[in-house]
Scaffold this active site. Structure first.
Site, PDB file in Angstrom:
ATOM      1  N   SER A 259       0.836  -1.203   0.000  1.00 20.90           N
ATOM      2  CA  SER A 259       0.000   0.000   0.000  1.00 20.90           C
ATOM      3  C   SER A 259       0.870   1.252   0.000  1.00 20.90           C
ATOM      4  O   SER A 259       1.887   1.309   0.690  1.00 20.90           O
ATOM      5  CB  SER A 259      -0.873   0.021   1.257  1.00 20.90           C
ATOM      6  OG  SER A 259      -1.689  -1.116   1.292  1.00 20.90           O
ATOM      7  N   CYS A 261       2.767   2.540  -2.327  1.00 22.63           N
ATOM      8  CA  CYS A 261       4.078   2.432  -2.992  1.00 22.63           C
ATOM      9  C   CYS A 261       3.969   2.693  -4.492  1.00 22.63           C
ATOM     10  O   CYS A 261       4.829   2.279  -5.262  1.00 22.63           O
ATOM     11  CB  CYS A 261       4.695   1.062  -2.744  1.00 22.63           C
ATOM     12  SG  CYS A 261       5.284   0.833  -1.066  1.00 22.63           S
ATOM     13  N   ASP A 286      -5.390  -1.803  -7.836  1.00 24.51           N
ATOM     14  CA  ASP A 286      -5.152  -2.328  -6.479  1.00 24.51           C
ATOM     15  C   ASP A 286      -5.301  -3.841  -6.354  1.00 24.51           C
ATOM     16  O   ASP A 286      -4.559  -4.455  -5.601  1.00 24.51           O
ATOM     17  CB  ASP A 286      -6.110  -1.638  -5.505  1.00 24.51           C
ATOM     18  CG  ASP A 286      -5.718  -1.825  -4.041  1.00 24.51           C
ATOM     19  OD1 ASP A 286      -4.508  -1.754  -3.746  1.00 24.51           O
ATOM     20  OD2 ASP A 286      -6.602  -2.041  -3.203  1.00 24.51           O
ATOM     21  N   ARG A 375      -7.264  10.264   1.106  1.00 23.35           N
ATOM     22  CA  ARG A 375      -7.626   9.425  -0.034  1.00 23.35           C
ATOM     23  C   ARG A 375      -8.628  10.102  -0.961  1.00 23.35           C
ATOM     24  O   ARG A 375      -9.401  10.961  -0.521  1.00 23.35           O
ATOM     25  CB  ARG A 375      -8.271   8.122   0.479  1.00 23.35           C
ATOM     26  CG  ARG A 375      -7.344   7.249   1.307  1.00 23.35           C
ATOM     27  CD  ARG A 375      -6.579   6.307   0.437  1.00 23.35           C
ATOM     28  NE  ARG A 375      -5.503   5.588   1.128  1.00 23.35           N
ATOM     29  CZ  ARG A 375      -4.860   4.555   0.588  1.00 23.35           C
ATOM     30  NH1 ARG A 375      -5.180   4.117  -0.600  1.00 23.35           N
ATOM     31  NH2 ARG A 375      -3.867   3.968   1.227  1.00 23.35           N
TER      32      ARG A 375
HETATM   33  O1  SAT Z   1      -7.287   1.040   3.145  1.00 21.42           O
HETATM   34  S1  SAT Z   1      -7.111   0.290   1.913  1.00 21.42           S
HETATM   35  O2  SAT Z   1      -6.748  -1.081   2.260  1.00 21.42           O
HETATM   36  O3  SAT Z   1      -8.337   0.279   1.172  1.00 21.42           O
HETATM   37  C1  SAT Z   1      -5.874   0.987   0.974  1.00 21.42           C
HETATM   38  C2  SAT Z   1      -4.603   0.279   1.158  1.00 21.42           C
HETATM   39  O4  SAT Z   1      -4.055   0.308   2.254  1.00 21.42           O
HETATM   40  O5  SAT Z   1      -4.103  -0.344   0.204  1.00 21.42           O
HETATM   41 MN    MN Z   2      -3.954  -1.592  -1.646  1.00 19.62          MN
END
Ligand code: SAT
Ligand code: MN
Length: 591
Positions: A259, A261, A286, A375
């Site tokens: 996450s 990166c 993702d 975010r």
């Molecule tokens: O919080 S989330 O898991 O949705 C985002 C992330 O950490 O990759």
């Molecule tokens: Mn992620």
């Protein structure tokens, strides 16, 4: 109201299994109202307006950011909480040392106590959703019950949410049950529980993304990885990107990074001016669900329909696509505000913050204006580089799998695994500095195999065995690579420019996959020589490039020893092939 009630009744009729479960949750949590989400634009618009009226969402400058809204979370609820996240399997060894484990009956008992009466005075929302294109055989559905309208609005952007999902559930008769309440947002009363054997999730006390949008990490990674193992596929923390070369051919890459990166940036990369004719198409940023296809290749779908990306650092030069994409119809969480109500974040370049992410007058003494893990939530279709192939029910064929972490040293810019089995060891040895995406100290190097440390729903030993077995199901497996965009020099400066210039590395990978790029063979795998990379228009010192593409034997001998020790944590569940791969690397390092 009458039409809402009718739609409620007819939606409930669609699936008896869902209706019965909703009834039992209603008895436990005692909400004032129940709302079945149909997923229409009008419904979501109304929900947003109600939240604005109650002050739960703030409107932004409509001239510059039309349709955008700002949510501020509780200051103690800004990231995933790995120490409060559990995998509750009947046998602790099935969850493995990589997960926190709790006995399922104990976990259910605790959660029942938390959920009892927790929705009094609130509305219970029933959120049916589909992860993946609604008509794909690879997609899977779930229902999230939540008392958070913020979660509903996010789920509407992040998934195929509403009636079509419920119709599919009625047809298939199966769904993942996710129960969520924000509770009191008390970190002492916060748990994210997974019951893979029951296809169930229970989450209490947080409204933050990965803890609360249960379709995402909880379902699409932890529960799905468990299902994938028994069904012969993979659920991975990977972006999916299509790369079109100047000849007009498009090849797809899936890449796993921890996450925060740069997955979103790589998925939307802007080719450098010195690489005319190249085009990038984003399939996902993702999560990837990967299946062996009829032709022996590996196919990927993106189970999500939106992006939940890190805001700070996003600007015209780091990620032009994202910067333009989040100009409209975007839900921001925990960013700062300018005097004229534009969202602001560190690295935005334009404007000045006047109000910080907690709603206080901005004062640098209080830290950054936007939270480092602030975010954006936005529909994938608003991305200028959105690939139409993201809607293809068959998914896209994957030519290369890329693993990477954030490491100041040791890992070279790029290297290629010898074969699939070696690639599994390369993926398993991913290590990365921790980031603000999870609560805890930032910048500590830890092992994060396949970038799945926080997300694998079962024992890593079994997970690696499953990965190895996937190789034998693929007659044309993708090539496997490892990259490190984050190498630093003695002064702490990044050695590789990153962002758009990463395309040079991707080009080499695709040429390797097609059998027309050279490399040198090293103990850890194949590395490009400087002349194997397209360096046209790149401003980099020859020595820096040389350093980026050289491995340090002493450091790597230590790395292999560390890796061996790490594998030992998983005892007899580690497939013997993995230790044999490490032996082979060791021998070559010593030769
Ligand atoms: O919080 S989330 O898991 O949705 C985002 C992330 O950490 O990759
Ligand atoms: Mn992620």
């Amino acid at each position: 109201m009458a039409t809402a009630q009718q739609s409620l009744a007819s939606l409930a009729d669609l699936s008896r299994g869902v209706a019965e479960w909703v009834q039992s949750v209603k008895q436990l949590t005692q909400p004032d109202h129940v709302h079945w989400c149909a997923g229409t634009d009008a419904e979501i618009e109304q929900l947003k307006q109600q939240m604005v009226a109650r002050g739960e969402l703030l409107t932004l400058n409509e001239d510059v950011f039309p349709g955008c809204l700002l949510a501020r979370s509780d200051p103690s609820d800004v990231a995933r909480v790995e120490h409060l996240t559990f995998v509750c399997t009947a046998k602790p060894e099935d969850a493995g040392p990589n997960n926190h484990w709790m006995d399922p009956s104990e976990a259910h008992r605790r959660m029942r106590n938390l959920f009892r009466g927790c929705m009094k005075g609130r509305t219970l929302y029933v959120v049916p959703y589909c992860m993946g294109p609604i008509d794909s055989p690879y997609s899977r559905c779930g229902v999230e019950i939540t008392d958070s309208p913020y979660v509903v609005v996010n789920m509407a952007l992040m998934t195929r949410m509403g009636r079509p999902a419920l119709e599919r559930i009625a047809r298939e008769g199966t769904f993942v049950k996710g129960l969520h309440s924000t509770g009191e947002l008390d970190p002492e009363r916060r748990f994210i529980m997974h019951f893979p054997e029951e296809l169930a999730i229970e989450s209490y006390g947080s409204g933050y993304g990965g803890n609360a949008l249960l379709g995402k990490k909880c379902h699409a990674l932890r529960i799905a990885s468990w299902q994938a193992r028994s069904e012969g596929w993979l659920a991975e923390h990977m972006l999916i990107v299509g790369i079109q070369n100047p000849q007009g051919e498009t090849h797809y890459i899936a890449a796993a990074f921890p996450s925060a990166c740069g997955k979103t940036n790589l998925a939307m990369l802007i080719p450098p001016d010195s690489m005319p004719g190249w085009k990038i198409f984003t399939v996902g940023d993702d999560i990837a669900w990967l299946h062996p296809g009829p032709d022996g290749r590996l196919y990927a779908i993106n189970p999500e329909a939106g992006y939940f990306g890190v805001v700070p650092g996003t600007n015209e030069s780091t990620n032009r696509n994202a910067y333009h994409m989040i100009r409209r119809d975007t839900l921001f969480t925990n960013v700062a505000l300018t005097a004229d109500r534009q969202p602001w974040w560190e690295g935005r370049v334009n404007g000045e913050p006047t109000i910080d992410w907690q709603g206080r007058p901005f004062d640098p003494k209080n830290g950054p204006a936007a939270h480092p893990n602030s975010r954006f939530t936005v529909a994938a279709k608003l991305n200028p580089s959105y690939s139409p192939a993201a809607e293809d029910p068959r998914g896209v064929p994957i030519s290369a799998i890329v693993f990477g972490g954030r490491r100041r040293e040791v890992a070279p810019l790029v290297y290629e695994a010898r074969d699939w089995a070696h690639g599994v060891v390369v993926g398993a040895s991913v290590a990365s500095e921790t980031t603000a995406a999870a609560t805890g100290q930032v910048g500590i190097v830890r092992r994060d195999p396949m970038a799945m440390k926080p997300f694998a729903g079962y024992n890593f030993g079994d997970y690696w065995r499953h990965w190895l077995s996937m190789g034998s199901r693929l007659s044309k497996p993708p090539r496997v690579f490892h990259v490190n965009w984050f190498r630093r020099d003695a002064d702490g400066k990044f050695m590789w420019p990153g962002f758009g210039d990463n395309l040079r590395v991707l080009e080499w990978m695709l040429k390797r996959a097609a059998g027309n790029a050279d490399a040198t063979d090293s103990a850890i795998g194949a590395l490009p020589r400087p002349e194997d990379l397209n360096l046209k228009g790149l401003d980099i010192a020859p020595q820096t490039l040389q350093d980026l593409l050289t491995i340090d034997r002493t450091a790597w001998t230590q790395e292999v020893a560390d890796m061996r020790e790490y594998l030992n944590e998983f005892g007899a569940r580690v497939p013997p092939e993995m230790r044999a791969e490490l032996d082979r690397i060791d021998k070559r390092l010593k030769a």
